[in-house]
Motif scaffolding. Structure first.
Motif, short mmCIF file in Angstrom:
data_model
loop_
_atom_site.label_atom_id
_atom_site.label_comp_id
_atom_site.label_asym_id
_atom_site.label_seq_id
_atom_site.Cartn_x
_atom_site.Cartn_y
_atom_site.Cartn_z
N MET A 106 0.80 -1.22 0.00
CA MET A 106 0.00 0.00 0.00
C MET A 106 0.84 1.28 0.00
O MET A 106 0.41 2.30 -0.53
CB MET A 106 -0.93 0.00 1.22
CG MET A 106 -1.97 -1.12 1.17
SD MET A 106 -3.03 -1.14 2.65
CE MET A 106 -1.85 -1.63 3.92
N ASN A 107 2.04 1.22 0.59
CA ASN A 107 2.84 2.44 0.77
C ASN A 107 4.02 2.57 -0.17
O ASN A 107 4.54 3.68 -0.33
CB ASN A 107 3.35 2.52 2.21
CG ASN A 107 2.24 2.69 3.23
OD1 ASN A 107 1.15 3.13 2.88
ND2 ASN A 107 2.49 2.34 4.47
N SER A 108 4.45 1.48 -0.79
CA SER A 108 5.58 1.55 -1.72
C SER A 108 5.16 1.25 -3.16
O SER A 108 5.49 2.00 -4.07
CB SER A 108 6.69 0.57 -1.29
OG SER A 108 7.26 0.97 -0.07
N ILE A 109 4.41 0.16 -3.34
CA ILE A 109 4.05 -0.24 -4.71
C ILE A 109 2.88 0.57 -5.25
O ILE A 109 2.88 1.01 -6.40
CB ILE A 109 3.71 -1.76 -4.75
CG1 ILE A 109 4.89 -2.58 -4.21
CG2 ILE A 109 3.37 -2.19 -6.17
CD1 ILE A 109 4.56 -4.04 -3.98
N GLU A 110 1.87 0.78 -4.42
CA GLU A 110 0.64 1.39 -4.92
C GLU A 110 0.74 2.88 -5.28
O GLU A 110 0.16 3.30 -6.30
CB GLU A 110 -0.50 1.19 -3.91
CG GLU A 110 -1.83 1.72 -4.41
CD GLU A 110 -2.99 1.33 -3.52
OE1 GLU A 110 -4.06 1.01 -4.06
OE2 GLU A 110 -2.84 1.34 -2.27
N PRO A 111 1.42 3.73 -4.50
CA PRO A 111 1.34 5.17 -4.77
C PRO A 111 1.67 5.61 -6.20
O PRO A 111 0.88 6.35 -6.80
CB PRO A 111 2.30 5.77 -3.73
CG PRO A 111 2.22 4.83 -2.58
CD PRO A 111 2.14 3.47 -3.23
N PRO A 112 2.79 5.17 -6.80
CA PRO A 112 3.04 5.65 -8.16
C PRO A 112 2.04 5.12 -9.17
O PRO A 112 1.66 5.83 -10.11
CB PRO A 112 4.47 5.16 -8.45
CG PRO A 112 4.67 3.99 -7.55
CD PRO A 112 3.90 4.33 -6.31
N LEU A 113 1.61 3.88 -8.99
CA LEU A 113 0.64 3.30 -9.93
C LEU A 113 -0.71 3.99 -9.80
O LEU A 113 -1.36 4.28 -10.81
CB LEU A 113 0.50 1.79 -9.66
CG LEU A 113 1.78 0.96 -9.83
CD1 LEU A 113 1.52 -0.49 -9.42
CD2 LEU A 113 2.28 1.02 -11.26
N LEU A 114 -1.12 4.25 -8.59
CA LEU A 114 -2.40 4.94 -8.37
C LEU A 114 -2.34 6.37 -8.92
O LEU A 114 -3.29 6.84 -9.55
CB LEU A 114 -2.74 4.95 -6.88
CG LEU A 114 -4.05 5.65 -6.49
CD1 LEU A 114 -5.25 4.99 -7.16
CD2 LEU A 114 -4.20 5.65 -4.97
#
Length: 213
Positions: A106-114
């Motif tokens: 939720m905090n490393s992988i998701e932010p740029p993709l979101l």
């Protein structure tokens, strides 16, 4: 009985990508009994005062488990795993790894993709400098995940856990499938988890129930 507050109607571009799917998948894997309280997003059901005690930020999903209110999809999954004794190890080391990779999803992988997805919704033909930055950030995270997945079937432990539900859901709603093409281990991991019968049942039921606005 446990009540899950999930979408009954949502904006067309978000249908099939919403975070209540994470909880629905976990509940299906755990075989926990529950009922769904359908929320109509375009009708502003999430903004009702009666809902704010469950979800202070007026978001989906949230649950009410006989008076125990929990919001935020990651927190809900950890709560359900501890409640059911499934999809999280009992030993301290294993549990810690599941927590570690749940936060990483939720905090490393998701932010740029979101952020890439939101940029595509809001500024599809502009903000190229911003898009270039987000693409570089996304590839850095995905490249690191590709290295981590070498020799691994699942992200946190040798068994499928709630950390996999969170990570795979993040990877399943990428704004462009081409982003994952350079990362065969990540792709194989995602597709392996999405082939689970519980996910297939979850997604089929969701598509049959949730309307597009």
């Amino acid at each position: 009985m446990l009540t899950l507050y999930g979408f009954s109607k949502v904006n067309r571009f978000a249908r099939g990508k919403t975070r209540d799917l994470r909880v629905l998948w976990a509940l299906e894997e755990m075989q926990l009994p529950y009922q769904i309280a359908g929320m109509d997003h375009p009708a502003h059901d999430l903004n009702a005062e009666s809902y704010r005690h469950l979800s202070p930020f007026e978001q989906i999903p949230s649950i009410d488990d006989d008076g125990m209110a929990v919001s935020e999809s990651g927190a809900i999954l950890i709560y359900l795993a501890k409640k059911s004794g499934r999809l999280i190890p009992e030993d301290r080391e294993g549990e810690t790894q599941v927590l570690r990779w749940s936060f990483a999803a939720m905090n490393s992988i998701e932010p740029p993709l979101l952020n890439l997805m939101v940029l595509g919704w809001t500024s599809p033909d502009s903000a190229e400098k911003h898009r270039e930055f987000l693409l570089g950030w996304s590839h850095r995270m995905l490249g690191n995940l590709e290295r981590w997945m070498e020799g691994r079937e699942y992200i946190a432990t040798d068994a499928f856990t709630v950390a996999d539900i969170l990570a795979v859901h993040v990877l399943s709603v990428v704004p462009d499938e081409a982003l994952l093409t350079p990362y065969p281990r990540v792709l194989a991991y995602r597709d392996r988890c999405l082939a689970r019968p519980a996910w297939k049942r979850t997604f089929e039921a969701y598509c049959g129930r949730v309307e597009a606005a």
